[in-house]
Design a protein around this motif. Sequence first.
Motif, short mmCIF file in Angstrom:
data_model
loop_
_atom_site.label_atom_id
_atom_site.label_comp_id
_atom_site.label_asym_id
_atom_site.label_seq_id
_atom_site.Cartn_x
_atom_site.Cartn_y
_atom_site.Cartn_z
N PHE A 99 0.84 -1.19 0.00
CA PHE A 99 0.00 0.00 0.00
C PHE A 99 0.88 1.25 0.00
O PHE A 99 1.45 1.63 1.01
CB PHE A 99 -0.94 0.03 1.21
CG PHE A 99 -2.02 -1.00 1.14
CD1 PHE A 99 -2.83 -1.12 0.02
CD2 PHE A 99 -2.25 -1.85 2.20
CE1 PHE A 99 -3.83 -2.06 -0.05
CE2 PHE A 99 -3.25 -2.80 2.14
CZ PHE A 99 -4.04 -2.91 1.01
N THR A 100 0.99 1.86 -1.15
CA THR A 100 1.76 3.08 -1.31
C THR A 100 0.83 4.13 -1.90
O THR A 100 0.11 3.86 -2.85
CB THR A 100 2.95 2.86 -2.26
OG1 THR A 100 3.74 1.80 -1.74
CG2 THR A 100 3.79 4.10 -2.39
N GLY A 103 0.69 10.85 -4.99
CA GLY A 103 0.02 12.13 -5.17
C GLY A 103 -0.54 12.72 -3.90
O GLY A 103 -1.23 13.73 -3.93
N LEU A 104 -0.27 12.09 -2.76
CA LEU A 104 -0.72 12.62 -1.48
C LEU A 104 0.49 12.89 -0.59
O LEU A 104 1.41 12.07 -0.52
CB LEU A 104 -1.65 11.65 -0.77
CG LEU A 104 -2.98 11.35 -1.45
CD1 LEU A 104 -3.74 10.28 -0.67
CD2 LEU A 104 -3.82 12.62 -1.56
N GLY A 105 0.47 14.02 0.09
CA GLY A 105 1.55 14.37 0.99
C GLY A 105 1.51 13.54 2.26
O GLY A 105 0.50 12.92 2.60
N ASN A 106 2.62 13.54 2.98
CA ASN A 106 2.73 12.75 4.21
C ASN A 106 1.70 13.15 5.25
O ASN A 106 1.23 12.30 6.02
CB ASN A 106 4.15 12.86 4.79
CG ASN A 106 5.15 12.13 3.92
OD1 ASN A 106 4.82 11.12 3.31
ND2 ASN A 106 6.36 12.65 3.85
N GLU A 107 1.33 14.43 5.29
CA GLU A 107 0.33 14.91 6.25
C GLU A 107 -1.03 14.22 6.01
O GLU A 107 -1.67 13.75 6.95
CB GLU A 107 0.19 16.43 6.10
CG GLU A 107 -0.85 17.08 6.96
CD GLU A 107 -1.01 18.56 6.62
OE1 GLU A 107 -1.55 19.27 7.48
OE2 GLU A 107 -0.63 19.00 5.51
N VAL A 108 -1.44 14.14 4.76
CA VAL A 108 -2.71 13.51 4.41
C VAL A 108 -2.64 12.00 4.66
O VAL A 108 -3.56 11.41 5.22
CB VAL A 108 -3.08 13.78 2.93
CG1 VAL A 108 -4.35 13.05 2.53
CG2 VAL A 108 -3.21 15.27 2.66
N VAL A 109 -1.54 11.39 4.29
CA VAL A 109 -1.36 9.96 4.47
C VAL A 109 -1.40 9.60 5.95
O VAL A 109 -2.01 8.60 6.35
CB VAL A 109 -0.05 9.48 3.81
CG1 VAL A 109 0.24 8.04 4.16
CG2 VAL A 109 -0.13 9.65 2.30
N ILE A 111 -3.01 11.04 8.32
CA ILE A 111 -4.37 11.16 8.86
C ILE A 111 -5.31 10.12 8.26
O ILE A 111 -6.04 9.43 8.97
CB ILE A 111 -4.92 12.58 8.62
CG1 ILE A 111 -4.13 13.58 9.45
CG2 ILE A 111 -6.41 12.66 8.96
CD1 ILE A 111 -4.44 15.03 9.12
N ALA A 112 -5.31 10.00 6.94
CA ALA A 112 -6.32 9.18 6.26
C ALA A 112 -5.86 7.76 5.93
O ALA A 112 -6.69 6.86 5.79
CB ALA A 112 -6.76 9.88 4.98
N PHE A 113 -4.57 7.54 5.77
CA PHE A 113 -4.06 6.24 5.35
C PHE A 113 -2.92 5.80 6.27
O PHE A 113 -1.83 5.47 5.83
CB PHE A 113 -3.58 6.30 3.90
CG PHE A 113 -4.64 6.73 2.94
CD1 PHE A 113 -5.63 5.84 2.54
CD2 PHE A 113 -4.68 8.02 2.45
CE1 PHE A 113 -6.62 6.23 1.66
CE2 PHE A 113 -5.67 8.43 1.57
CZ PHE A 113 -6.64 7.53 1.17
N GLY A 121 5.40 12.18 -2.24
CA GLY A 121 4.65 13.33 -1.73
C GLY A 121 3.51 13.72 -2.65
O GLY A 121 3.13 12.98 -3.56
N GLY A 122 2.97 14.89 -2.41
CA GLY A 122 1.85 15.36 -3.22
C GLY A 122 1.01 16.38 -2.49
O GLY A 122 1.54 17.23 -1.77
N LEU A 123 -0.31 16.29 -2.65
CA LEU A 123 -1.23 17.27 -2.09
C LEU A 123 -1.14 17.34 -0.57
O LEU A 123 -1.02 16.33 0.11
CB LEU A 123 -2.67 16.92 -2.47
CG LEU A 123 -3.03 16.96 -3.94
CD1 LEU A 123 -4.45 16.44 -4.15
CD2 LEU A 123 -2.88 18.36 -4.49
N THR A 124 -1.24 18.56 -0.07
CA THR A 124 -1.28 18.75 1.38
C THR A 124 -2.72 18.71 1.83
O THR A 124 -3.66 18.68 1.02
CB THR A 124 -0.67 20.11 1.77
OG1 THR A 124 -1.48 21.15 1.22
CG2 THR A 124 0.76 20.23 1.28
N LEU A 125 -2.94 18.76 3.13
CA LEU A 125 -4.29 18.73 3.68
C LEU A 125 -5.08 19.94 3.24
O LEU A 125 -6.28 19.83 2.93
CB LEU A 125 -4.23 18.63 5.21
CG LEU A 125 -5.50 18.20 5.92
CD1 LEU A 125 -6.01 16.88 5.38
CD2 LEU A 125 -5.26 18.09 7.41
#
Length: 128
Positions: A99-100, A103-109, A111-113, A121-125
């Motif tokens: 599970f990788t 397109g999502l930043g570490n902050e989002v990952v 919290i959600a994943f 990296g990728g999108l921030t919250l």
Amino acid sequence: MCISIVADTAQCFSTHHFATLIGYGASAVCPYLAFETCRQWCLSKKTLNLMRNGKMQMFTIEKAKNNFKKAINAGLMKILSKMGISLLSRYIFSLLSCFTCYGLGNEVVAIAFTGSVSNIGGLTLDEV
């Protein structure tokens, strides 16, 4: 405290979708749009004509849904066997290294994943 998550979704129609939902913690998945698609296929004029003309075996809505379930179960078992897992219950919330997030930043990952990685990296919250 133990809880079960049931994913009631219209967006789940392939074994990959089921495997991902189960891997992230769903104990059960209800793909209601896939079941509705089976129903619509059985009731379509083209399908009914093919069955009446003998060019296709007779299908009931229940048989079409059961065939879909069998195909998903077979696909899930194939995925699990490749990973060396023999029980679906061992796959629930397993967060295997496969599970990788892309397109999502570490902050989002975080919290959600939780437990997954986002190497590029990728999108921030705030951007989500």
